[in-house]
Design a protein around this motif. Structure first.
Motif, short mmCIF file in Angstrom:
data_model
loop_
_atom_site.label_atom_id
_atom_site.label_comp_id
_atom_site.label_asym_id
_atom_site.label_seq_id
_atom_site.Cartn_x
_atom_site.Cartn_y
_atom_site.Cartn_z
N UNK A 197 0.80 -1.23 0.00
CA UNK A 197 0.00 0.00 0.00
C UNK A 197 0.83 1.28 0.00
N UNK A 198 2.14 1.17 0.16
CA UNK A 198 2.99 2.36 0.29
C UNK A 198 3.97 2.54 -0.86
N UNK A 199 4.35 1.44 -1.48
CA UNK A 199 5.45 1.46 -2.44
C UNK A 199 4.95 1.12 -3.83
N UNK A 200 5.38 1.91 -4.82
CA UNK A 200 5.14 1.64 -6.23
C UNK A 200 6.48 1.20 -6.81
N UNK A 201 6.57 -0.06 -7.21
CA UNK A 201 7.82 -0.57 -7.77
C UNK A 201 7.53 -1.37 -9.03
N UNK A 202 8.43 -1.26 -9.99
CA UNK A 202 8.27 -1.99 -11.25
C UNK A 202 9.63 -2.20 -11.89
N UNK A 203 9.65 -3.12 -12.86
CA UNK A 203 10.86 -3.42 -13.63
C UNK A 203 10.67 -3.09 -15.09
N UNK A 204 11.76 -2.76 -15.76
CA UNK A 204 11.82 -2.65 -17.21
C UNK A 204 12.92 -3.60 -17.67
N UNK A 205 12.61 -4.50 -18.61
CA UNK A 205 13.55 -5.55 -18.99
C UNK A 205 13.73 -5.57 -20.50
N UNK A 206 14.99 -5.63 -20.94
CA UNK A 206 15.31 -5.77 -22.35
C UNK A 206 16.64 -6.51 -22.47
N UNK A 207 16.57 -7.69 -23.08
CA UNK A 207 17.76 -8.52 -23.31
C UNK A 207 18.52 -8.70 -22.01
N UNK A 208 19.77 -8.23 -21.91
CA UNK A 208 20.58 -8.50 -20.71
C UNK A 208 20.57 -7.36 -19.70
N UNK A 209 19.60 -6.47 -19.83
CA UNK A 209 19.51 -5.34 -18.90
C UNK A 209 18.17 -5.33 -18.17
N UNK A 210 18.22 -4.86 -16.93
CA UNK A 210 17.00 -4.68 -16.15
C UNK A 210 17.10 -3.38 -15.37
N UNK A 211 16.07 -2.59 -15.45
CA UNK A 211 15.93 -1.39 -14.62
C UNK A 211 14.82 -1.63 -13.61
N UNK A 212 15.04 -1.22 -12.39
CA UNK A 212 14.00 -1.28 -11.36
C UNK A 212 13.78 0.12 -10.80
N UNK A 213 12.52 0.50 -10.68
CA UNK A 213 12.14 1.77 -10.07
C UNK A 213 11.37 1.45 -8.80
N UNK A 214 11.81 2.04 -7.69
CA UNK A 214 11.18 1.82 -6.38
C UNK A 214 10.85 3.18 -5.78
N UNK A 215 9.58 3.40 -5.47
CA UNK A 215 9.13 4.71 -4.96
C UNK A 215 8.29 4.54 -3.72
N UNK A 216 8.66 5.25 -2.67
CA UNK A 216 7.79 5.41 -1.51
C UNK A 216 6.84 6.56 -1.82
N UNK A 217 5.56 6.28 -1.95
CA UNK A 217 4.60 7.27 -2.43
C UNK A 217 4.16 8.24 -1.34
N UNK A 218 4.60 8.00 -0.11
CA UNK A 218 4.05 8.78 1.00
C UNK A 218 5.15 9.33 1.92
N UNK A 219 4.72 10.11 2.90
CA UNK A 219 5.63 10.78 3.82
C UNK A 219 6.20 9.83 4.87
N UNK A 220 5.44 8.81 5.22
CA UNK A 220 5.87 7.89 6.28
C UNK A 220 6.99 6.98 5.76
N UNK A 221 8.00 6.77 6.59
CA UNK A 221 9.09 5.86 6.22
C UNK A 221 8.57 4.42 6.17
N UNK A 222 9.19 3.63 5.31
CA UNK A 222 8.75 2.24 5.16
C UNK A 222 9.93 1.37 4.75
#
Length: 537
Positions: free
Chosen positions: A472-497
């Motif tokens: 409920x707090x984190x929006x995370x996703x991957x982008x994948x192409x061949x031998x590469x992977x990007x991950x984006x991790x975001x805390x959407x709110x003010x509270x630490x998690x």
């Protein structure tokens, strides 16, 4: 499939009236844009989308066009516009124009002729009926207006000064295509098409969007104008859904490059009610909607990525934190979240410095025709002034139209005259000059994200996969192409998690904190923290 130039581009939207005033009359203008091109080049953008600068009585701030091939003197001259295109080209920047062909101004010569007589050849350029039905204008009230000279009603889905064009008329369509080719010949890079899914309307069947001939019209438009040219075309389609989106932008159908769909923008609206009825954002719903559109367009078209535009409030006020110490962090988080996705990002002027909504309790500070109409209607319906203003503070289109905040100088450096609209009073703290001085500012986060899109094929073309949907707090996703992977991790709110994730072998591409708290497979995410990582095998 060969990559198109606009798939690696980032678009910057300019609302000319509010961008920069070169002649100190209080209204932004084309020479003012030219003066700020070095700023945009430093940001790194590839395309300018220019809101309408055509001749207009300005009932709807330029979206009521009275002459498609003349520049409004408020903004400058045709030579100024040609010079803008030329100077942009010298910097590797293309200019796309706003194409407003669902309706014209009632001052357009076509309509002036149309209302003279039912036998006038221009009468059928518009939609007339002897009796109105119950269609409503998007600005409130009936969508029909009576003209005694012809004893008929004409259709207007917006202001009564914006009569809708009749796309069933082939002569009218050819005149539109002639106008489009005029601008293509002037060297523009394409068109943003205003409410384009309305042109196939069938008013007698109460069909506003996605009428039965819509795609025939778009395919004909492409054949007659931009189809064989390497231009960007993006359609504003409020009625687009997952089921029909690819009809617009599947390249095999030869219609548009991409569309703006607005499903995510409606997530803080009470379902089944007016868009001014507010609800809190459900972040899992946001994950589902954004992820759905990443999936829908995979191999079927192309996404536009945006948080803001001239019709929307500022995203840092809407879903970020625009008060106090978290404005910068939340603005950066929202930028990283969006720019990591697949599609062409659109930056609205001021977004790159974290401009916020405009909070006033004086309704006269909100000149937009829609806001004024809604205020009156809601008072009549029994809403309190306080409730109406609360919605306006959150949703009004004018929130995105306050003058660009360039510096701490008077009127935020926008003008030395009297600005056409009040400047947001927070310009002393929020302005471009301050951002340019500080390398940890929002501006440089956007600059980095734009550079990464140019450099990284996985960011442009990699497939998208949502991670940890139920969190409920984190929006995370991957982008994948061949031998590469990007991950984006975001805390959407003010509270630490805390977030359990393996980061072995990863390096940071960008983040909104200077360091990262990661121990024993646990990422400790502080308020609004966002990080973009890459793995390369």
């Amino acid at each position: 499939m060969e990559e198109k130039w606009w798939q690696s581009s980032v678009v910057y939207q300019i609302y000319p009236r509010s961008f920069y005033d070169s002649n100190q009359d209080g209204i932004g203008d084309i020479p003012g844009i030219i003066e700020k091109l070095d700023y945009l080049a430093e940001l790194g953008i590839d395309v300018i989308w220019l809101n309408p600068v055509f001749q207009s009585p300005n009932v709807d701030n330029g979206y009521d066009i009275s002459d498609y091939e003349a520049v409004n003197p408020e903004y400058g001259t045709m030579e100024d516009l040609r010079l803008l295109i030329k100077k942009c080209r010298a910097r590797g920047i293309k200019v796309i124009l706003d194409l407003v062909v669902n309706h014209t101004s009632d001052q357009h010569v076509w309509f002036q002729e149309a209302k003279k007589s039912a036998d006038n050849p221009y009468h059928d350029y518009y939609i007339w009926r002897k009796e109105p039905n119950d269609l409503m204008s998007n600005f409130g009230g009936s969508a029909w207006e009576y003209v005694p000279e012809v004893d008929q009603y004409y259709l207007h889905f917006y202001s009564r000064q914006q009569p809708d064009l009749n796309w069933e008329n082939p002569r009218m369509r050819q005149d539109i295509y002639k106008m489009m080719n005029f601008w293509i010949h002037e060297g523009i890079g394409g068109f943003r098409m205003d409410v384009i899914d309305l042109i196939g309307k069938v008013p007698d069947q109460n069909i506003k969007e996605n009428g039965p001939h819509l795609h025939e019209y778009l395919q004909e438009m492409a054949r007659e104008t931009y189809g064989e040219k390497d231009l960007l075309t993006v359609g504003e389609t409020w009625g687009a859904a997952a089921e029909n989106a690819k009809l617009f932008c599947d390249p095999r159908r030869k219609e548009l490059s991409m569309i703006f769909q607005f499903e995510q923008i409606n997530l803080d609206k009470v379902k089944g009610k007016h868009r001014w009825d507010l609800k809190e954002l459900d972040m899992i719903e946001l994950k589902d909607v954004l992820s759905k559109w990443q999936s829908v367009m995979e191999n079927n078209g192309w996404n536009s990525l945006f948080w803001n535009n001239h019709d929307l409030p500022r995203i840092v006020s809407r879903w970020g934190n625009d008060h106090g110490k978290y404005r910068v962090l939340s603005a950066k988080m929202l930028a990283i979240l969006l720019h990591g996705m697949k599609g062409t990002p659109y930056i609205y002027q001021g977004e790159e410095i974290g401009m916020t909504n405009f909070y006033s309790d004086d309704i006269s500070d909100y000149p937009d025709i829609e806001t004024q109409q809604v205020y009156k209607e809601r008072l009549d319906q029994g809403f309190s002034k306080e409730d109406i203003l609360r919605s306006i503070h959150k949703k009004a289109r004018d929130n995105g139209r306050t003058p660009m905040q360039w510096s701490q100088a008077e009127n935020a450096g926008f003008t030395k005259g009297v600005p056409w609209m009040k400047v947001n009073p927070n310009y002393q703290q929020v302005n471009a000059a301050d951002c340019l001085e500080h390398k940890d500012s929002i501006f440089y986060t956007y600059q980095t994200l734009i550079r990464l899109r140019k450099e990284s094929r996985v960011l442009r073309q990699g497939t998208y996969r949502l991670i940890d949907r139920e969190n409920p707090n984190i929006f995370s996703y991957e982008r994948i192409l061949e031998n590469q992977k990007i991950m984006v991790i975001c805390n959407f709110y003010q509270e630490e998690t805390k977030y359990e994730v393996s980061l072995e072998g990863a390096r940071v591409l960008t983040a909104n904190y200077p360091d990262m708290e990661y121990r024993s497979g646990i990422l400790c995410l502080r308020a609004y923290e966002a990080v973009m990582l890459i793995w390369e095998k």
